[in-house]
Design an enzyme around this catalytic site. Structure first.
Site, short mmCIF file in Angstrom:
data_model
loop_
_atom_site.label_atom_id
_atom_site.label_comp_id
_atom_site.label_asym_id
_atom_site.label_seq_id
_atom_site.Cartn_x
_atom_site.Cartn_y
_atom_site.Cartn_z
N GLU A 414 36.18 40.15 50.97
CA GLU A 414 37.41 39.36 51.18
C GLU A 414 37.92 38.80 49.86
O GLU A 414 38.49 37.71 49.80
CB GLU A 414 37.19 38.26 52.22
CG GLU A 414 36.92 38.87 53.60
CD GLU A 414 36.79 37.87 54.73
OE1 GLU A 414 37.12 36.69 54.54
OE2 GLU A 414 36.38 38.30 55.82
C1 LIG Z 1 28.89 44.12 53.19
C2 LIG Z 1 30.27 44.53 52.80
C3 LIG Z 1 31.28 44.54 53.75
C4 LIG Z 1 32.57 44.95 53.39
N1 LIG Z 1 33.53 45.02 54.36
C5 LIG Z 1 34.74 45.58 54.04
C6 LIG Z 1 35.73 45.83 55.05
O1 LIG Z 1 35.53 45.50 56.23
N2 LIG Z 1 36.87 46.46 54.71
C7 LIG Z 1 37.12 46.82 53.41
O2 LIG Z 1 38.19 47.39 53.15
N3 LIG Z 1 36.22 46.59 52.42
C8 LIG Z 1 35.05 45.98 52.71
N4 LIG Z 1 34.11 45.78 51.73
C9 LIG Z 1 34.45 46.09 50.36
C10 LIG Z 1 34.67 44.85 49.50
O3 LIG Z 1 35.88 44.22 49.85
C11 LIG Z 1 34.59 45.30 48.04
O4 LIG Z 1 33.23 45.51 47.77
C12 LIG Z 1 35.20 44.32 47.09
O5 LIG Z 1 36.59 44.32 47.23
C13 LIG Z 1 34.86 44.68 45.64
O6 LIG Z 1 35.11 46.02 45.40
P1 LIG Z 1 34.00 46.93 44.70
O7 LIG Z 1 32.71 46.67 45.36
O8 LIG Z 1 34.45 48.33 44.63
O9 LIG Z 1 33.91 46.34 43.23
P2 LIG Z 1 34.85 46.69 41.99
O10 LIG Z 1 36.28 46.50 42.33
O11 LIG Z 1 34.44 47.98 41.43
O12 LIG Z 1 34.44 45.52 41.02
C14 LIG Z 1 33.16 45.49 40.37
C15 LIG Z 1 33.09 44.18 39.59
O13 LIG Z 1 34.18 44.12 38.66
C16 LIG Z 1 34.97 42.96 38.91
N5 LIG Z 1 36.37 43.30 38.66
C17 LIG Z 1 37.13 44.25 39.25
N6 LIG Z 1 38.37 44.26 38.76
C18 LIG Z 1 38.42 43.28 37.82
C19 LIG Z 1 39.42 42.79 36.95
N7 LIG Z 1 40.66 43.28 36.94
N8 LIG Z 1 39.11 41.76 36.13
C20 LIG Z 1 37.88 41.22 36.12
N9 LIG Z 1 36.88 41.65 36.91
C21 LIG Z 1 37.15 42.67 37.75
C22 LIG Z 1 34.71 42.62 40.37
O14 LIG Z 1 34.97 41.27 40.64
C23 LIG Z 1 33.24 42.96 40.50
O15 LIG Z 1 32.46 41.92 39.96
C24 LIG Z 1 32.84 45.34 52.05
C25 LIG Z 1 31.82 45.30 51.11
C26 LIG Z 1 30.56 44.91 51.46
C27 LIG Z 1 29.48 44.92 50.41
#
Ligand SMILES: Cc1cc2nc3c(=O)[nH]c(=O)nc-3n(C[C@H](O)[C@H](O)[C@H](O)COP(=O)(O)OP(=O)(O)OC[C@H]3O[C@@H](n4cnc5c(N)ncnc54)[C@H](O)[C@@H]3O)c2cc1C
Length: 652
Positions: A414
């Site tokens: 979220e």
């Molecule tokens: C248990 C679980 C349930 C989930 N449920 C849902 C769901 O129901 N529906 C759905 O659509 N998604 C869901 N997700 C996905 C979740 O919303 C994403 O994991 C989250 O948005 C982060 O994306 P990512 O994991 O790809 O990390 P990334 O976007 O790859 O980011 C990796 C790291 O880099 C940081 N980062 C990224 N961009 C920037 C920036 N521009 N500047 C600084 N730092 C940055 C992030 O904060 C993070 O620390 C779920 C994830 C989990 C683990």
């Protein structure tokens, strides 16, 4: 994977952003250096408890205590079918759905009380219900759906047809510009054909209905669709995590899935905006649930710190643990206060809560995590032991390790911590960009710059001096008694916040958006001030209504504000005195492999190592983007001395 320029990611985020502010926002004004206490005080009244709500709440509590075993759910990694059936029967899947569509029609505050209760007990069910009605089909449909869509789907959702929200993809986490899932219109235009992969969709393996985000031609903008999981071509695979073991979370694959045009939510190309607006209120579940978790931790810590005797005294009598207890109690009070205040704002037409919702999500999930960590420490080795193991040895099965495993993800989904900060930072600089954006835009023409200069002079000639002049030391806010001095601090700090954002624009100019450390400190200050005012307002309300615990609440608010003030002063100091440039350049050196000597003597990632390197993606080398900045607003300026006259200590 396709390489997406940073500018493209920004453009997509900007297009999805709500540019207009039609209603009031406490934090938006705070970023402009204006402390609008009238927007948060008096603290909302406790609403008269509606019979429909209290009946539901009571039966829900009985159900949790008597029918739900969180340890078994965690251990088996499954929701027992009878639990799902009973949740549906009592209407828990339709808590926020209006009664005319078969739901319970709870207000945000009522819903959050349920979520607080649930958050203190079972995180798996919290995530199930939250993903369904905060971000799943019901919420976007209520906000953007047609009457026909509402009539068709909301009663189904209220009756227990579980839903989920599918935005994330393997290449799309925080950056929707990279989305590859597509929805192509059929030649007759009556349907779309969906293809692509979605990742980590909560409730995905149980859901009957999904909200799916996909790119639609001709411009590849993102649209939102309701998709029936029973449709041909939908494939689901369960994902597993360190915590939330029962989460029915799925990787979803869509192979030529036909989605009728009438399942489009809102207009074509509006999908991301719909997702963001949905999350404005959808995000309010986690603050309530984490406040519930903090309360549960407080009880565990209080009881255990009394019971456990070491070195001749209960551990709570040793100063180190006593301080932790005090901090946990004060933070819990603050978490309750901001969560309830924001939920109340969401119930009223007066407010635009997009910033407050992001702030309370970020602030409560961070504090919640710290509290779980401290609780685990206070429980010592027992904190690390599973409930079953404790029980087998004849000890009470207190599940702090489960709480810890279940909590960490609150700071990721979220909206991750960094993304929440970026989201708030964008709004923090918005007015300045509108007024003077062209002045710092390297692409602006001379004419545009001249016009912007006139506009900026007119605006700042009035705005800037008033961010210096104020009544911050005047004995204002007397009605708040001993807490008034904290309000005077907030008043001074808010003006300094406004000035600091402006100074940041002057110093960093077009590079400001890259200065995340600087921007994040500003956001941290705003969040801290918001939490302070919420606690003061709540404690004052309790005093005014002669609440039995009014004295204790005042003490909690006072202790909390003392700590927060130190945090705020330290952030202001660090705006201009830090190691940001050095850290960035060392970070880049690590990235380029210069410090792999530090990684010797380990087993390492072995054959998987290459998979974590950028292979077919060109990484943009930003180089050293920082320049040294001069201190233009020293933190020792009298405006931010606290009332005891202590100036912030400069870090050498
Ligand atoms: C248990 C679980 C349930 C989930 N449920 C849902 C769901 O129901 N529906 C759905 O659509 N998604 C869901 N997700 C996905 C979740 O919303 C994403 O994991 C989250 O948005 C982060 O994306 P990512 O994991 O790809 O990390 P990334 O976007 O790859 O980011 C990796 C790291 O880099 C940081 N980062 C990224 N961009 C920037 C920036 N521009 N500047 C600084 N730092 C940055 C992030 O904060 C993070 O620390 C779920 C994830 C989990 C683990």
């Amino acid at each position: 994977m396709e390489h997406i320029e940073e500018s493209k990611s920004r453009q997509v985020a900007e297009e999805a952003r709500e540019a207009q502010w039609k209603r009031e926002s406490f934090l938006r004004d705070l970023f402009l250096g204006s402390f609008r206490i009238d927007l948060v005080h008096p603290y909302p009244d406790r609403p008269v408890e509606r019979r429909e709500f209290s009946d539901f709440y009571k039966s829900f509590e009985d159900f949790l205590v008597n029918r739900v075993d969180p340890v078994a759910i965690d251990e088996t990694g499954e929701y027992p079918p009878e639990v799902l059936t009973e949740l549906a029967a009592m209407g828990a899947f339709g808590m926020k759905i209006p009664t005319e569509y078969g739901g319970l029609g709870l207000t945000h505050r009522e819903y959050e009380r349920v979520m607080e209760l649930l958050g203190s007990y079972d995180a798996n069910i919290t995530a199930l219900l939250s993903a369904h009605q905060s971000i799943g089909v019901p919420q976007p449909l209520q906000l953007f759906g047609t009457e026909e869509q509402k009539r068709k789907y909301l009663p189904r959702c209220a009756a227990g047809a579980i839903s989920g929200f599918a935005l994330t993809e393997p290449g799309v986490g925080s950056d929707p510009a990279r989305m590859t899932t597509t929805a192509e219109p059929t030649p007759d235009g009556r349907a779309f054909v969906l293809n692509g992969t979605k990742l980590w969709c909560t409730n995905g393996t149980l859901a009957d209905l999904l909200v799916v985000m996909a790119k639609t031609p001709p411009h590849g903008r993102i649209s939102a669709f309701i998709v029936e999981t029973a449709s041909q071509g939908v494939e689901r695979r369960r994902c597993h995590f360190m915590g939330l073991k029962a989460l029915a979370n799925a990787e979803l694959r869509f192979h030529d899935v036909v989605v009728p045009r009438e399942n489009l939510i809102g207009a074509e190309g509006q999908g991301l905006k719909i997702a963001l607006v949905t999350l404005n209120t959808g995000r309010l579940t986690l603050p309530a649930a984490t406040a519930g978790g903090a309360k549960a931790c407080l009880e565990i810590c209080r009881r255990w710190s009394n019971a456990r005797v070491q070195w001749g005294r209960p551990i709570g009598k040793h100063e180190a643990i006593a301080h932790k207890l005090a901090d946990i109690a004060a933070s819990t009070f603050a978490m309750m206060s901001v969560a309830e205040l924001t939920a109340d704002m969401a119930d009223r037409e007066r407010y635009d809560i997009r910033l407050e919702a992001a702030a309370v999500k970020e602030w409560n999930t961070v504090r919640g995590w710290q509290i779980v960590d401290e609780t685990l420490g206070i429980r010592g080795g027992r904190g690390f032991e599973t409930e079953r193991s404790l029980e087998a040895r004849g000890e009470p099965p207190v599940g702090v390790e489960r709480m810890m495993r279940d909590s960490r993800v609150n700071r990721i989904f979220e909206g991750s911590s960094e993304i929440m900060h970026l989201f708030m930072a964008r709004e923090a600089v918005d007015t300045h960009l509108r007024v003077a954006g062209k002045l710092i835009d390297p692409k602006a023409t001379g004419r545009e710059k001249a016009f912007a200069a006139l506009k900026a002079i007119a605006f700042y000639a009035v705005w800037y001096p008033t961010r210096w002049l104020g009544w911050g030391f005047w004995p204002r806010f007397r009605a708040f008694g001993p807490l008034a001095r904290h309000l005077r601090f907030i008043d001074r700090a808010s003006r300094k916040l406004g000035r600091s954002i402006f100074h940041g624009m002057l110093v960093h100019r077009a590079r400001l958006e890259q200065r995340q450390a600087f921007l994040f400190r500003l956001v941290n200050i705003a969040m801290e001030l918001f939490a302070m005012v919420a606690t003061i307002s709540r404690a004052t309300r309790m005093r005014d209504e002669k609440h039995d615990a009014a004295g204790e609440a005042r003490q909690m608010a006072d202790l909390f504000c003392r700590g927060s003030r130190r945090t705020v002063i330290s952030h202001f100091h660090d705006l201009w005195h830090q190691d940001d440039a050095i850290k960035y350049s060392v970070g880049q050196a690590v990235l380029s492999g210069k410090h792999t000597w530090l990684e010797t003597g380990i087993v390492g990632l072995g054959r998987y190592a290459d998979k974590l390197e950028p292979s077919n993606e060109k990484v943009v080398q930003a180089g050293s983007r920082h320049s040294r900045v001069q201190s233009i607003d020293p933190p020792t300026s009298p405006a931010l001395r606290d009332d005891q006259g202590h100036a912030a200590r400069r870090r050498s």
